[in-house]
Scaffold this motif. Structure first.
Motif, PDB file in Angstrom:
ATOM      1  N   LEU A 125       1.794   1.505   3.511  1.00  0.00           N
ATOM      2  CA  LEU A 125       2.578   2.066   4.601  1.00  0.00           C
ATOM      3  C   LEU A 125       3.764   2.841   4.050  1.00  0.00           C
ATOM      4  N   SER A 126       4.099   3.933   4.735  1.00  0.00           N
ATOM      5  CA  SER A 126       5.342   4.610   4.405  1.00  0.00           C
ATOM      6  C   SER A 126       6.499   3.753   4.915  1.00  0.00           C
ATOM      7  N   PRO A 127       7.703   3.933   4.409  1.00  0.00           N
ATOM      8  CA  PRO A 127       8.842   3.152   4.914  1.00  0.00           C
ATOM      9  C   PRO A 127       9.027   3.290   6.423  1.00  0.00           C
ATOM     10  N   LEU A 128       8.813   4.504   6.942  1.00  0.00           N
ATOM     11  CA  LEU A 128       8.983   4.712   8.377  1.00  0.00           C
ATOM     12  C   LEU A 128       7.883   4.004   9.163  1.00  0.00           C
ATOM     13  N   GLN A 129       6.650   4.067   8.671  1.00  0.00           N
ATOM     14  CA  GLN A 129       5.561   3.341   9.323  1.00  0.00           C
ATOM     15  C   GLN A 129       5.830   1.844   9.341  1.00  0.00           C
ATOM     16  N   PRO A 138       0.329  -8.198   7.482  1.00  0.00           N
ATOM     17  CA  PRO A 138       1.488  -7.385   7.885  1.00  0.00           C
ATOM     18  C   PRO A 138       1.116  -6.041   8.507  1.00  0.00           C
ATOM     19  N   LYS A 139      -0.201  -5.715   8.556  1.00  0.00           N
ATOM     20  CA  LYS A 139      -0.588  -4.403   9.066  1.00  0.00           C
ATOM     21  C   LYS A 139      -2.036  -4.459   9.543  1.00  0.00           C
ATOM     22  N   PRO A 140      -2.419  -3.547  10.434  1.00  0.00           N
ATOM     23  CA  PRO A 140      -3.795  -3.518  10.929  1.00  0.00           C
ATOM     24  C   PRO A 140      -4.792  -3.277   9.799  1.00  0.00           C
ATOM     25  N   LYS A 141      -5.980  -3.857   9.956  1.00  0.00           N
ATOM     26  CA  LYS A 141      -7.048  -3.653   8.989  1.00  0.00           C
ATOM     27  C   LYS A 141      -8.217  -2.860   9.557  1.00  0.00           C
ATOM     28  N   CYS A 142      -8.190  -2.572  10.847  1.00  0.00           N
ATOM     29  CA  CYS A 142      -9.277  -1.817  11.457  1.00  0.00           C
ATOM     30  C   CYS A 142      -8.957  -0.323  11.417  1.00  0.00           C
ATOM     31  N   ILE A 143      -9.998   0.486  11.489  1.00  0.00           N
ATOM     32  CA  ILE A 143      -9.827   1.942  11.407  1.00  0.00           C
ATOM     33  C   ILE A 143      -8.954   2.490  12.540  1.00  0.00           C
ATOM     34  N   PRO A 144      -9.186   2.093  13.807  1.00  0.00           N
ATOM     35  CA  PRO A 144      -8.309   2.611  14.868  1.00  0.00           C
ATOM     36  C   PRO A 144      -6.844   2.264  14.628  1.00  0.00           C
ATOM     37  N   GLY A 145      -6.578   1.037  14.159  1.00  0.00           N
ATOM     38  CA  GLY A 145      -5.194   0.635  13.896  1.00  0.00           C
ATOM     39  C   GLY A 145      -4.575   1.422  12.762  1.00  0.00           C
ATOM     40  N   MET A 146      -5.344   1.662  11.715  1.00  0.00           N
ATOM     41  CA  MET A 146      -4.839   2.448  10.591  1.00  0.00           C
ATOM     42  C   MET A 146      -4.516   3.875  11.022  1.00  0.00           C
ATOM     43  N   ASN A 147      -5.407   4.461  11.815  1.00  0.00           N
ATOM     44  CA  ASN A 147      -5.161   5.826  12.280  1.00  0.00           C
ATOM     45  C   ASN A 147      -3.997   5.885  13.259  1.00  0.00           C
ATOM     46  N   PHE A 148      -3.830   4.823  14.038  1.00  0.00           N
ATOM     47  CA  PHE A 148      -2.714   4.771  14.983  1.00  0.00           C
ATOM     48  C   PHE A 148      -1.372   4.818  14.252  1.00  0.00           C
ATOM     49  N   LEU A 149      -1.293   4.227  13.081  1.00  0.00           N
ATOM     50  CA  LEU A 149      -0.032   4.216  12.340  1.00  0.00           C
ATOM     51  C   LEU A 149       0.431   5.624  11.976  1.00  0.00           C
ATOM     52  N   LYS A 150      -0.499   6.536  11.822  1.00  0.00           N
ATOM     53  CA  LYS A 150      -0.122   7.931  11.572  1.00  0.00           C
ATOM     54  C   LYS A 150       0.584   8.511  12.796  1.00  0.00           C
ATOM     55  N   LEU A 151       0.077   8.156  13.976  1.00  0.00           N
ATOM     56  CA  LEU A 151       0.698   8.629  15.218  1.00  0.00           C
ATOM     57  C   LEU A 151       2.061   7.974  15.416  1.00  0.00           C
ATOM     58  N   GLU A 159       4.069   7.083  13.130  1.00  0.00           N
ATOM     59  CA  GLU A 159       5.028   7.699  12.217  1.00  0.00           C
ATOM     60  C   GLU A 159       5.600   8.979  12.810  1.00  0.00           C
ATOM     61  N   GLU A 160       4.787   9.663  13.614  1.00  0.00           N
ATOM     62  CA  GLU A 160       5.232  10.908  14.245  1.00  0.00           C
ATOM     63  C   GLU A 160       6.036  10.662  15.514  1.00  0.00           C
ATOM     64  N   ASP A 161       5.772   9.542  16.173  1.00  0.00           N
ATOM     65  CA  ASP A 161       6.421   9.267  17.463  1.00  0.00           C
ATOM     66  C   ASP A 161       6.563   7.763  17.628  1.00  0.00           C
ATOM     67  N   GLU A 162       7.799   7.290  17.693  1.00  0.00           N
ATOM     68  CA  GLU A 162       8.032   5.859  17.820  1.00  0.00           C
ATOM     69  C   GLU A 162       7.489   5.303  19.130  1.00  0.00           C
ATOM     70  N   ASN A 163       7.319   6.155  20.140  1.00  0.00           N
ATOM     71  CA  ASN A 163       6.786   5.722  21.431  1.00  0.00           C
ATOM     72  C   ASN A 163       5.271   5.860  21.512  1.00  0.00           C
ATOM     73  N   ALA A 164       4.609   6.019  20.372  1.00  0.00           N
ATOM     74  CA  ALA A 164       3.170   6.289  20.378  1.00  0.00           C
ATOM     75  C   ALA A 164       2.371   5.212  21.102  1.00  0.00           C
ATOM     76  N   PHE A 165       2.767   3.948  20.947  1.00  0.00           N
ATOM     77  CA  PHE A 165       2.014   2.890  21.620  1.00  0.00           C
ATOM     78  C   PHE A 165       2.151   2.998  23.133  1.00  0.00           C
ATOM     79  N   ASP A 197      -8.832  15.613  13.163  1.00  0.00           N
ATOM     80  CA  ASP A 197      -7.695  16.508  13.437  1.00  0.00           C
ATOM     81  C   ASP A 197      -6.641  15.857  14.330  1.00  0.00           C
ATOM     82  N   ILE A 198      -6.584  14.536  14.362  1.00  0.00           N
ATOM     83  CA  ILE A 198      -5.590  13.827  15.164  1.00  0.00           C
ATOM     84  C   ILE A 198      -4.413  13.451  14.267  1.00  0.00           C
ATOM     85  N   HIS A 199      -3.310  14.144  14.459  1.00  0.00           N
ATOM     86  CA  HIS A 199      -2.111  13.877  13.662  1.00  0.00           C
ATOM     87  C   HIS A 199      -0.929  13.422  14.516  1.00  0.00           C
ATOM     88  N   ARG A 200      -0.985  13.749  15.810  1.00  0.00           N
ATOM     89  CA  ARG A 200       0.055  13.343  16.751  1.00  0.00           C
ATOM     90  C   ARG A 200      -0.620  12.767  17.984  1.00  0.00           C
TER      91      ARG A 200
END
Length: 267
Positions: free
Chosen positions: A61-65, A187-200, A202-208, A252-255
């Motif tokens: 994880l990045s520090p922000l993630q 300490p972090k998701p292990k599934c693919i959707p959860g991993m990809n969600f962390l990218k979102l 990182e871009e937006d704290e309100n992503a969830f 192509d999902i980054h945000r």
């Protein structure tokens, strides 16, 4: 058209399943994806759903993630406390934004059924999810008010005679997302959707919270497309989960705004 239940009505209310058979709601009804029945709405689907994960996957994880994920996971640990003044005020705020011209007579009142809670005391419906379920509903009402009211009042499409209860459906969606994204895995998701969600995230704290709003709009669209009624709610929710997982896996999902279903919030 919203489902209403009067005193003593619980034992008498019946529905028809897909075969046209009359099904009493005093006993749970088993369908392929879940158990549906009185007081079994919250968490019924998710206790049976398989958790598609690959425990061998590891990533950094990045520090922000890491910071934002921890903050989100902390929110998941907060139970709804009906004695908390802050939680009481949040519940009142939800009523006021949903029905601004109707005075709420109390925190325990039959009025809550008009919003789609199962009984006169909404606090009993938070047991399967916690305070974040109320936070999600409030976020939806405040950030996407047009979409919120469309879903609350069932304003679009050829609706079923027996509709899903709005508020309890919202709690189920919060719980579905928590499990789908594997957010309770430390300490972090292990599934693919959860991993990809962390990218979102990182871009937006309100992503969830935004993903919650998308999921609710998507669920209602699935409901209409499947011509579903109350007894098929969990099948609709499973279809919604499947679609969200597919969209989160796109390259192509980054945000959060890149999700194809994001546009449902503005239709």
């Amino acid at each position: 058209r919203r489902m209403k239940r009067g005193k003593g009505e619980k034992k008498e209310k019946k529905s028809r399943d897909g075969s046209g058979q009359v099904v009493p709601l005093t006993e749970p009804v088993v369908i392929p994806t879940a158990t549906v029945g009185t007081r079994s709405w919250i968490g019924g689907l998710f206790t049976r759903s398989s958790r598609r994960q690959d425990k061998s996957i590891d990533y950094t994880l990045s520090p922000l993630q890491e910071e934002r994920l921890q903050r989100l996971q902390d929110r998941l640990l907060v139970p709804f406390d009906e004695t908390s003044p802050d939680h009481q005020e949040s519940l009142k705020a939800l009523w006021n934004v949903a029905f601004p011209n109707v005075n709420l007579t109390g925190l325990v009142t039959e009025q809550w059924k008009e919003m789609g809670w199962q009984g006169p005391n909404p606090s009993t419906d938070f047991r399967g999810c916690g305070f974040i379920g109320l936070e999600n509903l409030l976020f939806s009402a405040r950030v996407y008010p047009v979409c919120f009211r469309r879903l609350l009042l069932k304003q679009r499409g050829d609706r079923a005679q027996w509709e899903y209860p709005f508020a309890v459906a919202g709690i189920n969606i919060s719980f579905m997302l928590i499990q789908m994204l594997d957010l309770q895995n430390a300490p972090k998701p292990k599934c693919i959707p959860g991993m990809n969600f962390l990218k979102l995230l990182e871009e937006d704290e309100n992503a969830f919270d935004v993903l919650y709003c998308i999921a609710f709009a998507m669920m209602d669209a699935q409901w209409l497309a499947m011509h579903a009624s109350y007894m098929e709610f969990n099948e609709v929710l499973q279809a919604t989960r499947n679609q969200l997982e597919r969209e989160l896996s796109l390259d192509d999902i980054h945000r959060i705004q890149d999700l194809p279903a994001y546009n449902l919030l503005f239709q």
